[in-house]
Design a protein around this motif. Structure first.
Motif, short mmCIF file in Angstrom:
data_model
loop_
_atom_site.label_atom_id
_atom_site.label_comp_id
_atom_site.label_asym_id
_atom_site.label_seq_id
_atom_site.Cartn_x
_atom_site.Cartn_y
_atom_site.Cartn_z
N THR A 241 -2.84 1.94 14.67
CA THR A 241 -2.97 1.70 13.53
C THR A 241 -1.60 1.98 13.03
O THR A 241 -1.51 0.82 12.09
N MET A 242 -0.31 2.15 13.56
CA MET A 242 0.42 1.99 13.31
C MET A 242 1.07 0.47 13.85
O MET A 242 1.97 0.05 12.93
N TRP A 243 0.62 0.41 14.64
CA TRP A 243 1.14 -1.00 14.83
C TRP A 243 0.72 -2.21 14.10
O TRP A 243 0.66 -3.17 13.12
N ARG A 244 -0.78 -2.52 13.36
CA ARG A 244 -1.25 -3.03 11.87
C ARG A 244 -0.14 -2.72 11.20
O ARG A 244 -0.15 -3.89 9.96
N ALA A 245 0.31 -1.87 10.50
CA ALA A 245 0.88 -1.18 9.36
C ALA A 245 2.30 -1.91 9.58
O ALA A 245 3.10 -2.65 8.68
N VAL A 246 3.15 -1.83 10.09
CA VAL A 246 3.68 -2.67 11.04
C VAL A 246 3.79 -4.07 10.83
O VAL A 246 4.19 -4.93 10.36
N SER B 289 7.33 3.89 17.51
CA SER B 289 6.91 4.87 17.96
C SER B 289 7.33 6.22 17.44
O SER B 289 6.88 7.38 17.71
N GLU B 290 8.43 5.70 16.91
CA GLU B 290 9.18 7.15 15.95
C GLU B 290 8.41 7.14 14.98
O GLU B 290 8.60 8.27 14.57
N LEU B 291 7.64 6.28 14.56
CA LEU B 291 7.33 5.75 13.21
C LEU B 291 5.45 6.95 13.58
O LEU B 291 4.98 7.04 12.73
N ARG B 292 5.16 6.64 14.67
CA ARG B 292 4.20 7.46 15.46
C ARG B 292 3.68 8.77 15.39
O ARG B 292 3.28 9.23 14.67
N LYS B 293 5.16 8.82 15.86
CA LYS B 293 5.37 11.14 15.92
C LYS B 293 5.17 10.79 14.50
O LYS B 293 5.26 11.96 14.14
N LYS B 294 6.17 10.22 13.45
CA LYS B 294 6.51 10.52 12.19
C LYS B 294 5.04 10.71 11.56
O LYS B 294 4.63 11.83 11.09
N PHE B 295 4.09 9.58 11.41
CA PHE B 295 3.08 9.20 10.86
C PHE B 295 2.04 10.50 11.39
O PHE B 295 0.46 9.93 11.10
N LEU B 296 2.12 10.48 13.01
CA LEU B 296 1.03 10.94 13.28
C LEU B 296 0.10 10.18 13.65
O LEU B 296 -1.89 10.29 13.49
N GLN B 297 0.85 8.43 14.04
CA GLN B 297 -0.75 7.66 13.95
C GLN B 297 -0.61 7.41 15.01
O GLN B 297 0.09 7.03 16.12
N PRO B 298 -2.17 6.67 15.69
CA PRO B 298 -2.38 5.91 17.05
C PRO B 298 -1.76 4.70 17.18
O PRO B 298 -1.32 4.22 15.55
N ARG B 299 -1.55 4.23 17.83
CA ARG B 299 -1.02 2.89 18.52
C ARG B 299 -0.69 2.05 17.48
O ARG B 299 -0.44 1.16 17.05
N ARG C 218 1.03 -0.49 -0.08
CA ARG C 218 0.19 0.40 0.16
C ARG C 218 1.07 1.33 -0.32
O ARG C 218 2.15 1.30 0.86
N GLU C 219 0.35 2.15 -0.97
CA GLU C 219 1.37 3.92 -0.81
C GLU C 219 1.51 3.55 0.28
O GLU C 219 2.21 4.74 1.27
N ASP C 220 0.16 3.84 1.77
CA ASP C 220 0.91 4.30 2.66
C ASP C 220 2.34 3.37 3.47
O ASP C 220 3.28 3.96 4.84
N ASP C 221 1.91 2.06 3.38
CA ASP C 221 3.13 1.20 3.79
C ASP C 221 4.44 1.89 3.10
O ASP C 221 5.24 1.84 3.61
N LYS C 222 4.56 2.21 1.43
CA LYS C 222 5.22 2.16 1.15
C LYS C 222 6.24 3.70 2.08
O LYS C 222 7.39 3.44 1.79
#
Lengths: 368, 272
Positions: A333-338, A321-331, A301-305
């Motif tokens: 949502t970012m965990w699912r992406a990872v 946690s740095e990814l969450r800060k960078k993409f301003l995502q809730p915990r 997905r584009e957001d994953d890229k």
């Protein structure tokens, strides 16, 4: 009038110096009990979440496919002292049932009707994935999703679907790849949707409201940059005020901690160590090429890229946690992406100082 | 101690108030979402009415739509201050739209029944997407177990299947789909078998640890050693140890379940 019948306490209250005398043994008694009180408060605070956590999903994500089947993905805390765990399923027509423990090892399961017996044997967290055909029904053109959820959950609706009725108030809504993702509270929920086939009629009476069914919706994974041409919504203004107070305090605290850490690092780290770190980072950047990853994994997905690019630019590894800060995502949502990237074999997750370290896999080409 | 007490109380109070602050912010964001959803539904309903009836919308449906649209307008007006009113408006609007959709959908379906080839395509694509997700889960498990296996044929078939879906070849895609199902089924069997074998180490480790814990409980002086449950528990522990040494894991699992039940009884009687 006899002055002797005036009550003693009133007499004391009317003293001219206005001083109040209190029995000191009462205070000492209270002081001695404070530690006990505090200790019990801490114990209660610590035990309450543990008691309520077992068997109730900490993450529950549902994806509805266009044919009405639903993929259920949940993460559940289980008691590590028991041998098995009885899992309630949302129906009986189950496909592709997979349960793994916190280490990603497949667990033995036995599905019986609406429940499954999972042999946990010491596992503390299980991840359950399955497809179910009982949650969505169709009447005419209307599709109805209904569920009595044990916890808050997210629901990703199919592409080109539009909600035309719902019984509950949603907690949140996001647009992911042109699909509506709702976050709903625990309890009974019913949502009616249909597949929109005709372009939306623009309504001049409704100003500046984004419609998720129209293409070119801003990607929620990309941080929002305010457009000066768009009038400011009063709701978002009040949102901003509250967020600003909380955010301000948090940012100040974080900046303080970062400043202290940096000062310490500057003073402690020897020069040759810094050189080694720089060298390692350079090597990592050279070995990890995002374009190669995207060629090997064209379905990303584009957001994953975006996440992959960010990790690559950070030397191939980054804290979640740095990814969450960078993409301003809730915990979650970012965990699912990872986790999605991990499933696709793009990244691997390691524990580092009780945090998740997300690393780009280096042997992707070999696998291919 | 006094400082510690004050600090703890401060943390507890801050914890409580900060949650309410966040909930407040959340509630305000929530109302904006309600407006987005209701507006989207309103627009969709209008599209559906236009599509189904053109300018001749039946009066009962027209009344329902006006009711729903009025609720959306009221929802917009009640923002951002009157959150309670906004919630009521949202539910009222969605209820009206839900009724309208049910009313307009039924006759249309009868006319369109099974004639659409889109439905078949869509179902196959959904099935393929589901199967692909399942395959990805299995693949991850294989990697976690460090099992070397060849997925190239499955991956090739997935690429082919998606191409066939795009080109619209129903028969070809069905054949490819069955091939995929069968190959994934084999991989599933393979990983389950491997996992079942490798899990015995995990089970043994767990059982021995738990037996040690249970023995510590039984050694507690507060436990009544004269009960039949106490004797049963000790004999089961000995039996499980023998079973584990003989690698008879499945029976050991059963006995372990029995032991857990007995331990619950012992614990209950100790508390009483």
């Amino acid at each position: 009038m006899n002055p002797e019948i005036v009550p003693i306490h009133r007499k004391e209250f009317l003293r001219e110096d206005g001083m109040l005398f209190v029995r000191t043994d009462g205070i000492l008694d209270t002081m001695a009990k404070i530690p006990l009180l505090v200790a019990s408060m801490i114990i209660v605070a610590a035990v309450m979440p543990i008691q309520s956590s077992f068997s109730s999903p900490r993450i529950l994500d549902l994806i509805i496919y266009p044919d009405g089947s639903t993929h259920v993905s949940s993460e559940i805390d289980v008691d590590p002292l028991v041998t098995d765990f009885e899992l309630d399923l949302f129906g009986s027509t189950i496909d592709n049932f997979v349960v793994v423990n916190e280490n990603g090892f497949l667990l033995t399961t036995d599905v019986l009707g609406n429940s499954a017996l999972v042999e946990t044997f010491g596992s503390s967290v299980i991840t359950v994935d399955y497809d179910i055909h009982d949650l969505v029904s169709k009447q005419g053109r209307v599709w109805t999703f209904s569920l009595d959820a044990p916890s808050d959950f997210t629901l990703l609706l199919p592409k080109n679907s539009a909600i035309v009725g719902m019984t509950n108030l949603p907690i949140n809504m996001e647009i992911i790849n042109d699909q509506n993702q709702l976050t709903l509270s625990a309890g009974e929920a019913e949502i009616n949707y249909l597949f929109g086939t005709i372009p939306n009629i623009p309504d001049p009476t409704i100003p500046n409201i984004p419609d998720p069914t129209i293409p070119n919706i801003p990607d929620p994974t990309i941080p929002n940059i305010p457009d000066p041409t768009i009038p400011v919504d009063p709701t978002s203004q009040s949102d901003n005020l509250t967020y600003a107070i909380i955010g301000g305090v948090t940012v100040a605290a974080v900046m303080g901690v970062v400043a202290i850490i940096r000062i310490k690092q500057k003073t402690i780290k020897p020069i040759h160590d810094q050189q080694t770190v720089q060298k390692t980072e350079t090597i990592d950047t050279e070995t990890i090429d995002t374009e190669t990853i995207f060629k090997l994994k064209p379905d990303l997905r584009e957001d994953d890229k975006e996440i992959v690019r960010f990790i690559s630019n950070n030397g191939g590894q980054v804290l979640e946690s740095e990814l969450r800060k960078k993409f301003l995502q809730p915990r979650t949502t970012m965990w699912r992406a990872v986790k999605r990237l991990e499933r696709n074999g793009v990244v691997e997750i390691e524990k580092k100082d009780l945090q998740n370290l997300v690393k780009l896999r280096k042997n992707m080409e070999e696998e291919k | 101690m006094k400082i510690l007490a004050l600090f703890t109380i401060f943390v507890l109070i801050f914890g409580t108030t900060s949650t309410s602050l966040v909930s407040d912010a959340y509630a305000q964001k929530n109302t904006k979402i309600l407006l987005d959803i209701a507006t989207q539904a309103d627009t969709q309903i209008l599209n559906q009415l236009d599509r189904s009836y053109g300018d001749l919308v039946p009066s009962d449906i027209q009344t329902l739509y006006e009711k729903g649209h009025a609720a959306v307008e009221s929802l917009e007006n009640s923002l951002p201050d009157n959150v309670e009113q906004a919630r009521e408006d949202f539910l009222a609007a969605m209820k009206s739209f839900m009724e309208i959709t049910r009313m307009i959908s039924e006759p249309a379906t009868e006319a369109k029944l099974t004639t659409s080839s889109d439905t078949s395509d869509r179902d196959l694509k959904s099935e393929l997407n589901r199967l692909h997700k399942y395959f990805q889960s299995l693949k991850t498990i294989f990697q976690k177990h460090n099992m070397e296996t060849d997925f190239s044929e499955i991956e090739r078939l997935f690429v082919l299947a998606y191409e066939q879906i795009n080109s619209g070849g129903i028969e070809e895609i069905t054949t490819t789909f069955h091939q995929l199902e069968s190959l994934i089924h084999i991989k599933n069997q393979e990983i389950r078998e491997y996992s079942s074998n490798s899990s015995s180490d995990r089970i043994i480790e767990f059982a021995l640890k738990q037996l040690k814990r249970i023995q510590t409980i039984l050694e507690d002086p507060s436990i009544d050693t004269s009960t039949p449950e106490f004797e049963n528990a000790n004999s089961l522990i000995a039996e499980i140890k023998i079973l584990i040494s003989e690698d008879n894991i499945s029976v050991a699992k059963e006995k372990f379940g029995e032991l857990n039940k007995i331990m619950k009884i012992i614990k209950r009687s100790t508390v009483e």
